[in-house]
Design a protein around this motif. Structure first.
Motif, PDB file in Angstrom:
ATOM      1  N   PHE A  72       0.831  -1.209   0.000  1.00 39.81           N
ATOM      2  CA  PHE A  72       0.000   0.000   0.000  1.00 39.81           C
ATOM      3  C   PHE A  72       0.861   1.253   0.000  1.00 39.81           C
ATOM      4  O   PHE A  72       1.982   1.276   0.512  1.00 39.81           O
ATOM      5  CB  PHE A  72      -0.916   0.032   1.237  1.00 39.81           C
ATOM      6  N   GLY A  73       0.311   2.280  -0.611  1.00 41.69           N
ATOM      7  CA  GLY A  73       0.838   3.634  -0.513  1.00 41.69           C
ATOM      8  C   GLY A  73      -0.392   4.514  -0.419  1.00 41.69           C
ATOM      9  O   GLY A  73      -1.006   4.648   0.626  1.00 41.69           O
ATOM     10  N   VAL A  74      -0.794   5.080  -1.576  1.00 39.25           N
ATOM     11  CA  VAL A  74      -2.096   5.724  -1.681  1.00 39.25           C
ATOM     12  C   VAL A  74      -3.164   4.665  -1.953  1.00 39.25           C
ATOM     13  O   VAL A  74      -4.283   4.729  -1.448  1.00 39.25           O
ATOM     14  CB  VAL A  74      -2.090   6.784  -2.803  1.00 39.25           C
ATOM     15  N   ASN A  75      -2.800   3.679  -2.762  1.00 40.94           N
ATOM     16  CA  ASN A  75      -3.702   2.590  -3.122  1.00 40.94           C
ATOM     17  C   ASN A  75      -3.281   1.305  -2.424  1.00 40.94           C
ATOM     18  O   ASN A  75      -2.239   1.234  -1.784  1.00 40.94           O
ATOM     19  CB  ASN A  75      -3.681   2.397  -4.647  1.00 40.94           C
ATOM     20  N   SER A  76      -4.113   0.279  -2.581  1.00 42.56           N
ATOM     21  CA  SER A  76      -3.839  -1.021  -1.995  1.00 42.56           C
ATOM     22  C   SER A  76      -3.724  -2.056  -3.103  1.00 42.56           C
ATOM     23  O   SER A  76      -4.497  -2.026  -4.062  1.00 42.56           O
ATOM     24  CB  SER A  76      -4.957  -1.409  -1.025  1.00 42.56           C
ATOM     25  N   HIS A  77      -2.757  -2.976  -2.962  1.00 43.25           N
ATOM     26  CA  HIS A  77      -2.521  -3.986  -3.985  1.00 43.25           C
ATOM     27  C   HIS A  77      -2.369  -5.352  -3.323  1.00 43.25           C
ATOM     28  O   HIS A  77      -1.494  -5.533  -2.466  1.00 43.25           O
ATOM     29  CB  HIS A  77      -1.241  -3.671  -4.775  1.00 43.25           C
ATOM     30  N   TYR A  78      -3.203  -6.297  -3.723  1.00 41.41           N
ATOM     31  CA  TYR A  78      -3.037  -7.663  -3.234  1.00 41.41           C
ATOM     32  C   TYR A  78      -1.921  -8.322  -4.033  1.00 41.41           C
ATOM     33  O   TYR A  78      -2.013  -8.447  -5.255  1.00 41.41           O
ATOM     34  CB  TYR A  78      -4.334  -8.449  -3.380  1.00 41.41           C
ATOM     35  N   GLU A  79      -0.853  -8.716  -3.346  1.00 38.04           N
ATOM     36  CA  GLU A  79       0.330  -9.250  -4.023  1.00 38.04           C
ATOM     37  C   GLU A  79       0.338 -10.777  -4.110  1.00 38.04           C
ATOM     38  O   GLU A  79       1.230 -11.356  -4.722  1.00 38.04           O
ATOM     39  CB  GLU A  79       1.611  -8.772  -3.318  1.00 38.04           C
ATOM     40  N   GLY A  80      -0.636 -11.428  -3.498  1.00 35.92           N
ATOM     41  CA  GLY A  80      -0.740 -12.871  -3.631  1.00 35.92           C
ATOM     42  C   GLY A  80      -0.262 -13.636  -2.412  1.00 35.92           C
ATOM     43  O   GLY A  80       0.053 -13.068  -1.369  1.00 35.92           O
ATOM     44  N   THR A  81      -0.213 -14.933  -2.573  1.00 29.77           N
ATOM     45  CA  THR A  81       0.168 -15.849  -1.501  1.00 29.77           C
ATOM     46  C   THR A  81       1.664 -16.130  -1.563  1.00 29.77           C
ATOM     47  O   THR A  81       2.227 -16.358  -2.637  1.00 29.77           O
ATOM     48  CB  THR A  81      -0.613 -17.169  -1.633  1.00 29.77           C
ATOM     49  N   VAL A  82       2.296 -16.124  -0.400  1.00 33.07           N
ATOM     50  CA  VAL A  82       3.724 -16.377  -0.298  1.00 33.07           C
ATOM     51  C   VAL A  82       3.926 -17.683   0.469  1.00 33.07           C
ATOM     52  O   VAL A  82       3.319 -17.896   1.518  1.00 33.07           O
ATOM     53  CB  VAL A  82       4.447 -15.224   0.428  1.00 33.07           C
ATOM     54  N   THR A  83       4.769 -18.542  -0.070  1.00 31.02           N
ATOM     55  CA  THR A  83       5.097 -19.816   0.567  1.00 31.02           C
ATOM     56  C   THR A  83       6.610 -19.937   0.675  1.00 31.02           C
ATOM     57  O   THR A  83       7.356 -19.067   0.201  1.00 31.02           O
ATOM     58  CB  THR A  83       4.550 -20.996  -0.253  1.00 31.02           C
ATOM     59  N   GLU A  84       7.061 -21.065   1.237  1.00 32.88           N
ATOM     60  CA  GLU A  84       8.509 -21.268   1.346  1.00 32.88           C
ATOM     61  C   GLU A  84       9.158 -21.434  -0.025  1.00 32.88           C
ATOM     62  O   GLU A  84      10.377 -21.329  -0.148  1.00 32.88           O
ATOM     63  CB  GLU A  84       8.814 -22.477   2.231  1.00 32.88           C
ATOM     64  N   ILE A  94       8.048  -7.170  -5.834  1.00 36.15           N
ATOM     65  CA  ILE A  94       7.111  -6.070  -5.629  1.00 36.15           C
ATOM     66  C   ILE A  94       7.732  -4.747  -6.075  1.00 36.15           C
ATOM     67  O   ILE A  94       7.079  -3.936  -6.752  1.00 36.15           O
ATOM     68  CB  ILE A  94       6.681  -5.993  -4.156  1.00 36.15           C
ATOM     69  N   TYR A  95       8.988  -4.538  -5.707  1.00 37.41           N
ATOM     70  CA  TYR A  95       9.673  -3.286  -6.036  1.00 37.41           C
ATOM     71  C   TYR A  95       9.774  -3.087  -7.550  1.00 37.41           C
ATOM     72  O   TYR A  95       9.622  -1.965  -8.061  1.00 37.41           O
ATOM     73  CB  TYR A  95      11.068  -3.315  -5.406  1.00 37.41           C
ATOM     74  N   ARG A  96      10.025  -4.178  -8.281  1.00 42.24           N
ATOM     75  CA  ARG A  96      10.099  -4.087  -9.741  1.00 42.24           C
ATOM     76  C   ARG A  96       8.718  -3.859 -10.372  1.00 42.24           C
ATOM     77  O   ARG A  96       8.589  -3.176 -11.384  1.00 42.24           O
ATOM     78  CB  ARG A  96      10.714  -5.376 -10.309  1.00 42.24           C
ATOM     79  N   LYS A  97       7.699  -4.411  -9.746  1.00 38.09           N
ATOM     80  CA  LYS A  97       6.357  -4.376 -10.322  1.00 38.09           C
ATOM     81  C   LYS A  97       5.602  -3.088 -10.023  1.00 38.09           C
ATOM     82  O   LYS A  97       4.822  -2.600 -10.841  1.00 38.09           O
ATOM     83  CB  LYS A  97       5.570  -5.585  -9.788  1.00 38.09           C
ATOM     84  N   ARG A  98       5.807  -2.533  -8.823  1.00 41.27           N
ATOM     85  CA  ARG A  98       5.020  -1.392  -8.370  1.00 41.27           C
ATOM     86  C   ARG A  98       5.819  -0.097  -8.419  1.00 41.27           C
ATOM     87  O   ARG A  98       6.988  -0.065  -8.017  1.00 41.27           O
ATOM     88  CB  ARG A  98       4.565  -1.607  -6.922  1.00 41.27           C
ATOM     89  N   ASN A  99       5.172   0.967  -8.855  1.00 36.94           N
ATOM     90  CA  ASN A  99       5.743   2.294  -8.690  1.00 36.94           C
ATOM     91  C   ASN A  99       5.487   2.743  -7.258  1.00 36.94           C
ATOM     92  O   ASN A  99       4.356   2.653  -6.772  1.00 36.94           O
ATOM     93  CB  ASN A  99       5.097   3.282  -9.666  1.00 36.94           C
ATOM     94  N   LEU A 100       6.520   3.210  -6.573  1.00 45.39           N
ATOM     95  CA  LEU A 100       6.318   3.713  -5.223  1.00 45.39           C
ATOM     96  C   LEU A 100       5.379   4.908  -5.270  1.00 45.39           C
ATOM     97  O   LEU A 100       5.447   5.729  -6.185  1.00 45.39           O
ATOM     98  CB  LEU A 100       7.655   4.087  -4.586  1.00 45.39           C
ATOM     99  N   GLU A 101       4.517   5.022  -4.278  1.00 48.48           N
ATOM    100  CA  GLU A 101       3.403   5.964  -4.327  1.00 48.48           C
ATOM    101  C   GLU A 101       3.623   7.145  -3.386  1.00 48.48           C
ATOM    102  O   GLU A 101       4.230   6.998  -2.324  1.00 48.48           O
ATOM    103  CB  GLU A 101       2.099   5.229  -3.999  1.00 48.48           C
ATOM    104  N   GLY A 102       3.082   8.286  -3.760  1.00 50.97           N
ATOM    105  CA  GLY A 102       3.335   9.533  -3.046  1.00 50.97           C
ATOM    106  C   GLY A 102       2.381   9.796  -1.899  1.00 50.97           C
ATOM    107  O   GLY A 102       1.783  10.877  -1.818  1.00 50.97           O
TER     108      GLY A 102
END
Length: 237
Positions: A72-84, A94-102
């Motif tokens: 989340f920043g201004v908006n919310s994003h479901y990034e999925g399920t994380v496993t081992e 996430i950093y590559r996929k999302r633009n950091l928000e103001g």
């Protein structure tokens, strides 16, 4: 499972047992900040360290050995399920996929979790969107680890949501990363007007260097107190 994750998971299990939660399961979520000010924490590995430790909590509490992640920043994003199998490098993905928000707004992330847990299980919550439905007891609590590096701009909406959700089986553990004052989260932790105290907050200036046992104790301590209270009120089984 990596040696590091295995070791951290053992520490989580030991803390669980010490807090009286030996057999307790939970649906574990991690919420991570992607506001512009968090950039250095992605670049220096702090955000991956956060995912690693949240994953250890998931391994210790979740029957499916997983966590769900929201950014989340201004908006919310479901990034999925994380496993081992996929947790390593998840923060960089996430950093590559999302633009950091103001901006930093908590409410949208809270709504995402509400909608994907309580509302999904119950088909609606009385009071939200005019839906009237009898409250159902959750088989297991929803346990949210919420990481942020600063206070939010949507305090009124966040406060309202937390109060409304205090009657349901969801607990928010806010963790302040870095050197901000986190005045609002301190107030949220202590505020009145809730069915149950469903929030805890503590600062963790440097997650990477923090002793893991100390960190996990802080993460679990208030949740361990909330669980029997929620069970006594019929909020969880």
């Amino acid at each position: 499972m990596s040696i590091t994750l295995e070791k951290m998971t053992r520490e989580v299990v030991l803390v669980k047992e010490a807090k009286g939660l030996g057999n307790q399961t939970a649906e574990v979520w991690a919420v991570i900040d992607i506001s512009a000010s968090i950039r250095s924490y992605f670049e220096n590995g702090t955000m991956q360290a956060i995912i690693d430790r949240a994953m250890a909590v998931g391994m210790g509490f979740d029957a499916n050995k997983q966590i769900d992640v929201v950014s989340f920043g201004v908006n919310s994003h479901y990034e999925g399920t994380v496993t081992e199998r996929n947790y390593s490098g998840f923060a960089n993905d996430i950093y590559r996929k999302r633009n950091l928000e103001g901006g930093t707004q908590y409410a949208e992330a809270i709504k995402t979790i509400r909608d994907k847990t309580i509302m999904a299980k119950q088909g609606g919550i009385a009071g939200f969107f005019g839906v009237k439905k009898e409250t159902k007891t959750l088989d297991k609590p929803v346990y949210v680890l919420f990481f942020t590096d600063g206070d939010n701009q949507d305090k009124d909406e966040t406060t309202k949501l937390i109060k409304e959700l205090s009657k349901y089986g969801i607990f928010f553990q806010f963790i302040g990363v870095g050197n901000a004052s986190f005045n609002y989260l301190q107030k949220l932790d202590d505020m009145s007007g809730r069915v149950l105290d469903n929030v805890d907050f503590f600062p963790a200036k440097d997650v990477v260097s923090m002793d893991n046992k100390v960190l996990f104790e802080k993460m679990i301590n208030e949740f361990a107190k909330w669980v029997p209270q929620a069970r006594a009120k019929g909020i969880i089984n």
